[in-house]
Write an enzyme that holds these catalytic residues in place. Structure first.
Site, short mmCIF file in Angstrom:
data_model
loop_
_atom_site.label_atom_id
_atom_site.label_comp_id
_atom_site.label_asym_id
_atom_site.label_seq_id
_atom_site.Cartn_x
_atom_site.Cartn_y
_atom_site.Cartn_z
N GLY A 191 41.85 41.65 42.20
CA GLY A 191 41.28 40.31 42.30
C GLY A 191 42.25 39.23 41.82
O GLY A 191 42.20 38.09 42.29
N GLU A 237 43.09 48.74 44.28
CA GLU A 237 41.66 49.14 44.31
C GLU A 237 41.44 50.55 44.81
O GLU A 237 40.51 51.24 44.39
CB GLU A 237 40.87 48.16 45.19
N ALA A 286 39.61 42.30 39.07
CA ALA A 286 38.20 42.17 38.73
C ALA A 286 37.95 43.01 37.49
O ALA A 286 38.75 43.90 37.16
CB ALA A 286 37.35 42.66 39.89
C1 HXC Z 1 38.79 45.34 32.75
C2 HXC Z 1 40.94 45.48 31.98
C3 HXC Z 1 41.45 45.33 33.30
C4 HXC Z 1 40.51 45.17 34.35
C5 HXC Z 1 43.12 45.55 31.96
N1 HXC Z 1 42.01 45.61 31.18
N2 HXC Z 1 42.80 45.38 33.23
N3 HXC Z 1 39.63 45.48 31.72
N4 HXC Z 1 39.21 45.18 34.04
N5 HXC Z 1 40.89 44.99 35.63
C6 HXC Z 1 41.95 45.81 29.73
C7 HXC Z 1 42.26 47.23 29.33
O1 HXC Z 1 41.13 48.04 29.49
C8 HXC Z 1 42.66 47.05 27.90
O2 HXC Z 1 41.48 46.90 27.11
C9 HXC Z 1 43.38 45.72 27.88
O3 HXC Z 1 42.93 45.03 29.08
C10 HXC Z 1 44.88 45.84 27.96
O4 HXC Z 1 45.22 46.65 29.07
P1 HXC Z 1 46.16 47.96 28.96
O5 HXC Z 1 45.84 48.82 30.11
O6 HXC Z 1 46.07 48.55 27.60
O7 HXC Z 1 47.59 47.28 29.13
P2 HXC Z 1 48.89 47.95 29.76
O8 HXC Z 1 49.05 49.36 29.30
O9 HXC Z 1 49.98 46.98 29.51
O10 HXC Z 1 48.63 48.03 31.35
C11 HXC Z 1 48.47 46.86 32.12
C12 HXC Z 1 47.90 47.21 33.51
C13 HXC Z 1 46.59 48.03 33.36
C14 HXC Z 1 48.93 48.01 34.31
C15 HXC Z 1 47.65 45.88 34.25
O11 HXC Z 1 45.74 47.33 32.45
C16 HXC Z 1 45.83 48.22 34.64
O12 HXC Z 1 46.19 49.04 35.47
N6 HXC Z 1 44.71 47.48 34.81
C17 HXC Z 1 43.83 47.65 35.97
C18 HXC Z 1 44.42 47.02 37.17
C19 HXC Z 1 43.51 47.19 38.40
O13 HXC Z 1 43.19 48.31 38.81
N7 HXC Z 1 43.07 46.07 38.95
C20 HXC Z 1 42.21 46.07 40.11
C21 HXC Z 1 40.80 46.01 39.68
S1 HXC Z 1 39.71 46.07 41.10
P3 HXC Z 1 41.25 47.75 25.79
O14 HXC Z 1 39.87 47.38 25.35
O15 HXC Z 1 41.42 49.19 26.16
O16 HXC Z 1 42.33 47.27 24.84
C22 HXC Z 1 39.76 44.52 41.73
C23 HXC Z 1 39.06 44.15 42.99
C24 HXC Z 1 37.90 44.98 43.20
O17 HXC Z 1 40.34 43.64 41.23
C25 HXC Z 1 37.41 44.82 44.58
C26 HXC Z 1 36.52 45.93 44.99
C27 HXC Z 1 35.10 45.85 44.51
#
Ligand code: HXC
Length: 257
Positions: free
Chosen positions: A108, A131, A65
């Site tokens: 998500g 999460e 998400a």
């Molecule tokens: C918003 C995101 C994002 C996300 C990545 N980006 N994931 N933006 N929401 N979930 C963005 C980063 O901010 C970054 O933007 C760009 O995408 C590239 O990501 P990087 O982190 O620079 O890439 P990398 O170093 O290769 O790392 C990849 C990654 C990392 C390991 C996947 O991005 C990450 O950990 N993302 C979050 C994963 C996560 O926690 N997902 C769960 C979300 S909660 P900029 O602008 O900085 O370049 C969910 C459910 C919620 O899904 C339910 C409860 C309410």
């Protein structure tokens, strides 16, 4: 329809939907939900389309998400908008669909992939429900679907630690149908979709319904339901055609009637 966060193409009888927010690793903002819901609704309503493939990029199916969109929200805003509830509509798609997953399928992203009827993973796929690291829990069905798919032992391990699972472990655990080399992922998913698209469409819908009923019914109810649906298919032209084609040693030509 003109979409901004996804790309939709019709390839014969197969609809190919590609997440298209590369700068955010296909993070699932509300705009993605709205467009994806509409694309799935259009697919279900289009008689010329018989299977759908949902995919992302080489690097990410979807990294979850949209954290930036969620971060400032209050309880009242989340509860009031019933945040994420809309995603369930994708699971009410009657026709079959496949998730083709390469790279990150986190949060998500993992949850949407698990909504698919068939999940095919590239050898580069990484699944996770991180999460908890953000102070929340899976919100699009992950605590339920991951547990149903791989069992409590591994689901708890992943959801409580937020650790990732690579393709090989995901396949062994039963999360995906199979793992293929990343460079053949889309070909493999499209070939599978084309095979399904060539099947009698009503039987495909009925088969999907029957398998999914196993999550909602007792064994006795489910078996009874299956038998009734099986009987019901004898009312279709495609059953007559399919069985005639077998006897006549030819390929069936199915009409969806
Ligand atoms: C918003 C995101 C994002 C996300 C990545 N980006 N994931 N933006 N929401 N979930 C963005 C980063 O901010 C970054 O933007 C760009 O995408 C590239 O990501 P990087 O982190 O620079 O890439 P990398 O170093 O290769 O790392 C990849 C990654 C990392 C390991 C996947 O991005 C990450 O950990 N993302 C979050 C994963 C996560 O926690 N997902 C769960 C979300 S909660 P900029 O602008 O900085 O370049 C969910 C459910 C919620 O899904 C339910 C409860 C309410």
């Amino acid at each position: 329809a003109n979409y901004e966060t996804i790309k939709v193409e019709q390839k014969g009888a197969v609809t190919l939907v590609t997440f298209d927010r590369p700068k955010a690793l296909n993070a699932l903002a509300n705009a993605v939900l709205e467009e994806l819901t509409e694309a799935f609704r259009a697919y279900d309503a289009d008689d010329s389309q018989r299977c759908l493939v949902l995919t992302g990029s080489e690097k990410a199916f979807a990294a979850g998400a949209d954290i930036k969109e969620m971060a400032p929200q209050s309880f009242g805003e989340m509860y009031g908008s019933n945040y994420f509830a809309g995603w369930e509509s994708i699971t009410r798609t009657r026709k079959p669909w496949i998730a083709a997953v390469a790279g990150y399928a986190l949060g998500g992203g993992c949850e949407v992939a698990m909504m698919a009827d068939i999940l095919i993973a590239a050898d580069t796929a990484v699944f996770g429900q991180p999460e908890i690291k953000l102070g929340v829990i899976p919100g699009m069905g992950g605590s339920q679907r991951l547990t149903q798919a791989i069992g409590k032992a591994k689901a708890m391990d992943m959801i409580l630690t937020g650790r990732n699972m690579k393709a090989e472990e995901a396949e062994a655990a039963g999360l995906c149908a199979r793992v293929v080399p990343a460079d053949t992922l889309l070909d493999d998913a499209m070939t599978t979709a084309e095979a399904i698209a060539a099947m009698p469409p009503l039987a495909a819908i009925a088969a999907k319904e029957a398998v999914n009923a196993s999550y909602e019914m007792t064994l006795a109810q489910g078996i009874n339901y299956e038998r009734r649906v099986f009987h019901g298919l004898f009312g279709t032209e495609d059953q007559k055609e399919g069985m005639a084609a077998f006897s006549e040693k030819r390929k069936g030509a199915f009409k969806g009637r």
